[in-house]
Enzyme design. Structure first.
Site, PDB file in Angstrom:
ATOM      1  N   ASP A  72       0.741  -1.177  -0.118  1.00 50.71           N
ATOM      2  CA  ASP A  72       0.059   0.035   0.166  1.00 50.71           C
ATOM      3  C   ASP A  72       0.967   1.169  -0.094  1.00 50.71           C
ATOM      4  OD1 ASP A  72      -2.429   1.411   0.255  1.00 50.71           O
ATOM      5  OD2 ASP A  72      -1.806   1.901   2.480  1.00 50.71           O
ATOM      6  N   ASP A 108      -1.393  -0.292   6.324  1.00 54.26           N
ATOM      7  CA  ASP A 108      -1.873   0.225   7.348  1.00 54.26           C
ATOM      8  C   ASP A 108      -3.082   0.305   7.841  1.00 54.26           C
ATOM      9  OD1 ASP A 108      -3.013   3.473   6.985  1.00 54.26           O
ATOM     10  OD2 ASP A 108      -2.328   2.430   5.172  1.00 54.26           O
ATOM     11  N   ASP A 151      -0.197   5.183   0.896  1.00 50.09           N
ATOM     12  CA  ASP A 151      -0.442   6.150   1.942  1.00 50.09           C
ATOM     13  C   ASP A 151      -0.365   5.476   3.277  1.00 50.09           C
ATOM     14  OD1 ASP A 151      -0.687   8.247  -0.038  1.00 50.09           O
ATOM     15  OD2 ASP A 151      -2.526   7.391  -0.406  1.00 50.09           O
TER      16      ASP A 151
END
Length: 225
Positions: free
Chosen positions: A11, A186, A13
């Site tokens: 991922d 995250d 961001d």
């Protein structure tokens, strides 16, 4: 037995970057006067909160996030993106994030960034990490070749990340059973892909994902501490 192809999926961001590039782009465009500052910030923050809560309508958000791009046109948009990369993204790319990507590459793994942020914003960020393979939200193009504000195909968000990865694998003559994948993320928005790979890594995880990772025995990586 044929050796499995090893993949390192990331991922973007709050995983490889300590910021949200989509949200930061919105902040940048209001700072350069592309939109009404107060109204844009209100809506941008509202959408960001929806993303964090897992309730974001990606189609609504992309229409909002690309509105200024559509109105400004390709030349001005590209120039602004260069400034954004230099002023915002460059300083946000941390050595430990580069080192993590480089370590997987050095181990002979195929590195892929899989993000729910659109390709206009993320293509130069992937390039900055030296990553050719990018799965991002694809933007529909009109007859003039410029973006329309709509999404082309399946958006790479939530279960859409699994579907888009499936497309990526199929295009290379691969299936999930032929790969050994690690995925760093995250957010609980990425649970579908975290649950699909062999090696899920909760990276800089939000509170909910941290708890899930602990319960399931997943690796937890706090990359930016």
């Amino acid at each position: 037995m044929t050796a499995k192809t090893k993949l390192a999926l990331f991922d973007l961001d709050h995983t490889l970057l300590p910021i949200d590039s989509d949200h930061a782009w919105g902040e940048f465009t209001q700072a350069i006067g592309w939109c009404d500052r107060a109204e844009f910030k209100r809506r941008n923050d509202e959408f960001f909160a929806q993303y964090q809560a897992g309730t974001l309508d990606i189609h609504d958000y992309v229409r909002f996030a690309t509105d200024a791009l559509r109105r400004r046109g390709a030349a001005e948009a590209m120039a602004a993106r260069q400034d954004f990369m230099r002023q915002v993204i460059g300083p946000a790319i941390r050595p430990q994030a580069r080192a993590l990507v480089d370590a997987h590459r050095a181990a002979g793994e195929q590195v892929v960034i899989v993000t729910a942020t659109n390709e206009f914003i993320t293509r130069p960020i992937a390039d900055a990490f030296g990553v050719d393979e990018l799965i991002a939200v694809r933007l529909e193009r009109g007859a003039d070749g410029w973006i329309t504000g709509e999404i082309a195909g399946i958006p790479s968000m939530r279960a859409g990340k699994v579907a888009r990865m499936g497309e990526w694998l199929a295009a290379r003559g691969l299936a999930w059973g032929q790969v050994e994948a690690t995925f760093y993320s995250d957010s609980t928005n990425d649970l579908p892909l975290l649950e699909r790979v062999r090696h899920p890594v909760a990276t800089n995880p939000d509170a909910r994902l941290r708890q899930i990772a602990r319960e399931r025995g997943w690796r937890i990586l706090d990359l930016f501490q």
